[in-house]
Design an enzyme around this catalytic site. Structure first.
Site, PDB file in Angstrom:
ATOM      1  CB  CYS A   1      -0.946   0.004   1.194  1.00 24.15           C
ATOM      2  SG  CYS A   1      -2.076  -1.393   1.187  1.00 24.15           S
TER       3      CYS A   1
ATOM      4  CG  HIS B   1      -3.215   3.457   2.664  1.00 27.11           C
ATOM      5  ND1 HIS B   1      -3.736   3.177   1.413  1.00 27.11           N
ATOM      6  CD2 HIS B   1      -3.238   2.277   3.352  1.00 27.11           C
ATOM      7  CE1 HIS B   1      -4.057   1.898   1.354  1.00 27.11           C
ATOM      8  NE2 HIS B   1      -3.763   1.335   2.516  1.00 27.11           N
TER       9      HIS B   1
ATOM     10  CG  ASN C   1      -6.624  -0.889   1.612  1.00 30.02           C
ATOM     11  OD1 ASN C   1      -5.981  -0.390   0.701  1.00 30.02           O
ATOM     12  ND2 ASN C   1      -6.068  -1.414   2.699  1.00 30.02           N
TER      13      ASN C   1
HETATM   14  C1  LIG Z   1     -10.139  -6.026   9.999  1.00 31.76           C
HETATM   15  C2  LIG Z   1     -10.753  -5.169  11.089  1.00 31.76           C
HETATM   16  C3  LIG Z   1     -11.810  -4.248  10.495  1.00 31.76           C
HETATM   17  C4  LIG Z   1     -11.448  -6.114  12.080  1.00 31.76           C
HETATM   18  O1  LIG Z   1     -11.987  -5.363  13.150  1.00 31.76           O
HETATM   19  P1  LIG Z   1     -11.725  -5.842  14.656  1.00 31.76           P
HETATM   20  O2  LIG Z   1     -12.490  -4.945  15.522  1.00 31.76           O
HETATM   21  O3  LIG Z   1     -10.231  -5.889  14.854  1.00 31.76           O
HETATM   22  O4  LIG Z   1     -12.363  -7.255  14.657  1.00 31.76           O
HETATM   23  P2  LIG Z   1     -11.702  -8.703  14.952  1.00 31.76           P
HETATM   24  O5  LIG Z   1     -10.794  -9.114  13.833  1.00 31.76           O
HETATM   25  O6  LIG Z   1     -11.141  -8.708  16.336  1.00 31.76           O
HETATM   26  O7  LIG Z   1     -12.989  -9.579  14.915  1.00 31.76           O
HETATM   27  C5  LIG Z   1     -14.051  -9.361  15.808  1.00 31.76           C
HETATM   28  C6  LIG Z   1     -15.182 -10.286  15.439  1.00 31.76           C
HETATM   29  O8  LIG Z   1     -15.764  -9.847  14.200  1.00 31.76           O
HETATM   30  C7  LIG Z   1     -15.861 -10.960  13.309  1.00 31.76           C
HETATM   31  N1  LIG Z   1     -15.755 -10.495  11.935  1.00 31.76           N
HETATM   32  C8  LIG Z   1     -14.645 -10.390  11.160  1.00 31.76           C
HETATM   33  N2  LIG Z   1     -14.975  -9.911   9.963  1.00 31.76           N
HETATM   34  C9  LIG Z   1     -16.311  -9.710   9.955  1.00 31.76           C
HETATM   35  C10 LIG Z   1     -17.236  -9.242   9.008  1.00 31.76           C
HETATM   36  N3  LIG Z   1     -16.852  -8.853   7.780  1.00 31.76           N
HETATM   37  N4  LIG Z   1     -18.524  -9.155   9.367  1.00 31.76           N
HETATM   38  C11 LIG Z   1     -18.950  -9.503  10.590  1.00 31.76           C
HETATM   39  N5  LIG Z   1     -18.123  -9.975  11.537  1.00 31.76           N
HETATM   40  C12 LIG Z   1     -16.820 -10.076  11.220  1.00 31.76           C
HETATM   41  C13 LIG Z   1     -14.722 -11.871  13.699  1.00 31.76           C
HETATM   42  O9  LIG Z   1     -14.960 -13.184  13.283  1.00 31.76           O
HETATM   43  C14 LIG Z   1     -14.728 -11.714  15.212  1.00 31.76           C
HETATM   44  O10 LIG Z   1     -15.732 -12.563  15.734  1.00 31.76           O
HETATM   45  P3  LIG Z   1     -15.480 -13.370  17.095  1.00 31.76           P
HETATM   46  O11 LIG Z   1     -15.250 -12.309  18.154  1.00 31.76           O
HETATM   47  O12 LIG Z   1     -16.750 -14.130  17.245  1.00 31.76           O
HETATM   48  O13 LIG Z   1     -14.277 -14.205  16.840  1.00 31.76           O
HETATM   49  C15 LIG Z   1      -9.681  -4.338  11.833  1.00 31.76           C
HETATM   50  O14 LIG Z   1      -8.867  -5.174  12.603  1.00 31.76           O
HETATM   51  C16 LIG Z   1      -8.815  -3.557  10.883  1.00 31.76           C
HETATM   52  O15 LIG Z   1      -9.273  -2.644  10.235  1.00 31.76           O
HETATM   53  N6  LIG Z   1      -7.505  -3.880  10.823  1.00 31.76           N
HETATM   54  C17 LIG Z   1      -6.597  -3.207   9.909  1.00 31.76           C
HETATM   55  C18 LIG Z   1      -6.765  -3.775   8.534  1.00 31.76           C
HETATM   56  C19 LIG Z   1      -6.079  -2.979   7.480  1.00 31.76           C
HETATM   57  O16 LIG Z   1      -6.166  -1.774   7.451  1.00 31.76           O
HETATM   58  N7  LIG Z   1      -5.411  -3.687   6.562  1.00 31.76           N
HETATM   59  C20 LIG Z   1      -4.809  -3.094   5.437  1.00 31.76           C
HETATM   60  C21 LIG Z   1      -3.479  -2.567   5.747  1.00 31.76           C
HETATM   61  S1  LIG Z   1      -2.854  -1.658   4.389  1.00 31.76           S
END
Ligand SMILES: CC(C)(COP(=O)(O)OP(=O)(O)OC[C@H]1O[C@@H](n2cnc3c(N)ncnc32)[C@H](O)[C@@H]1OP(=O)(O)O)[C@@H](O)C(=O)NCCC(=O)NCCS
Length: 338
Positions: A116, A265, A295
């Protein structure tokens, strides 16, 4: 010290027409909701390449618009730098397909792989070429077909990404600027790039490369698709984006108060808000379009830059802070005065 400076002569974007909204995931069997995605990421919809749209076609589309705005013909391009994590094929570089599509007969062309952050890395490389006199006109494109590498069975990643391309034509000024005079200077005022490969496995594609070539087993273990430790990535992203903002501002001898527009970004609106807060920049001075495109990896900043210029949010004399982070990890930043 007095020397010429690199400036953005034109910008363009190339986006697939097809929109995929958060509501469309249920049709492909993904258990999620519009509310969950918006609350965690700020994303409402993304574009998805269809009907022969490729990394090259989106890149060429963005490039043609940038060249038209810059008043630059294909024969004037010396170098094409294409940042992508989704090359159309592994050999040769997709940049040469873009070179051929544009008919840029004098141009060197190569891909740059820094996920990215790649387009910002590319802009820094392009600036270096202009400053040494190795090139006079450089096209820097970020183009990504993320829909080809995300795992459409993994709801934690497939909802985050989208496809698209953004491009700039970078040229060297004919006049010189006094480098120490940050308030008066124009063009690229500062750049910063960093990486930490110890964190590579937090966001990666384990299979399909030369160390683990594609096998039929991958159809089951799906290791050729993007894998991500979302929470860990989030924590590092907030820290790295803050670091990036500080470094570019320090390098330009400016503070957040001097910034007219920040273009971060576009990965997640919560990361964007944390970065703006750290840099002391109000959200009214931050460009956000992650809600419409998700993204798009290294295409995200140049797409946003093009939209910001079109919307009149960047004018002659505007000071703009660009900040990126991505897989690697890589991160970087730049201050540009238009
Ligand atoms: C991916 C992201 C949105 C997830 O949010 P989070 O609050 O960290 O959520 P978690 O990964 O801890 O998951 C929490 C719960 O949501 C669930 N979940 C994950 N994706 C889901 C979706 N699309 N819809 C519904 N539930 C979802 C998980 O299974 C988890 O359930 P559980 O508690 O029963 O196990 C967040 O971590 C994030 O934005 N990370 C950075 C990603 C990024 O920017 N990547 C690119 C870098 S360039």
């Amino acid at each position: 010290m007095i020397r010429p400076f690199a400036y953005v002569a034109g910008t363009g974007r190339g986006l697939p027409a097809a929109r995929m909204t958060n509501h469309d995931f249920s049709a492909i069997g993904i258990e999620t909701s519009h509310e969950w995605i918006v609350e965690r990421t700020g994303i409402s919809e993304r574009r998805i390449a269809r009907d022969g749209e490729s990394t090259c076609s989106m890149a060429a589309d963005a490039a043609r618009k940038a060249m038209e705005r810059a008043g630059v013909g294909a024969g004037e391009l010396d170098t094409i730098i294409l940042s992508t994590a989704t090359p159309d094929r592994l050999l040769p570089a997709t940049a040469v397909d873009v070179q051929a599509a544009l008919g840029a007969s004098r141009a060197a062309a190569f891909d740059l792989s820094a996920a990215c952050s790649g387009w910002l890395y590319g802009l820094t490389v392009g600036e270096g070429m202009l400053m040494t006199g190795a090139a006079k006109t450089v096209l820097v494109v970020g183009a990504e077909k993320m829909s080809a590498i995300v795992d459409w069975q993994d709801r934690a990643t497939c909802v985050l990404f989208g496809d698209g391309a953004g491009a700039v034509v970078l040229r060297a000024s004919k006049t010189a600027r006094r480098v120490n005079d940050a308030k008066e200077a124009k063009g690229i005022l500062s750049t910063f790039m960093r990486s930490d490969g110890q964190l590579a496995e937090l966001l990666w594609r384990p299979g399909g490369g030369a160390s683990l070539p594609f096998t039929e087993a991958m159809l089951t273990d799906r290791s050729h698709f993007v894998k991500m430790a979302g929470r860990e990535v989030f924590k590092h992203a907030v820290r790295m984006m803050a670091d990036a903002a500080d470094r570019a501002l320090d390098g330009a001898r400016l503070t957040g108060a001097d910034v007219d527009l920040m273009i971060p970004h576009q990965a997640n609106v919560r990361i964007i808000e944390a970065t703006a807060k750290h840099a002391n920049i109000p959200m009214s001075k931050v460009f956000v379009n992650v809600d419409r495109y998700g993204n798009t990896s290294s295409a995200s900043i140049p797409i946003a830059l093009d939209e910001a210029i079109e919307a009149g949010r960047i004018k002659d004399g505007s000071t703009v802070l660009l900040c990126a982070f991505g897989a690697g990890f890589t991160w970087g930043s730049m201050v540009v005065r238009f």
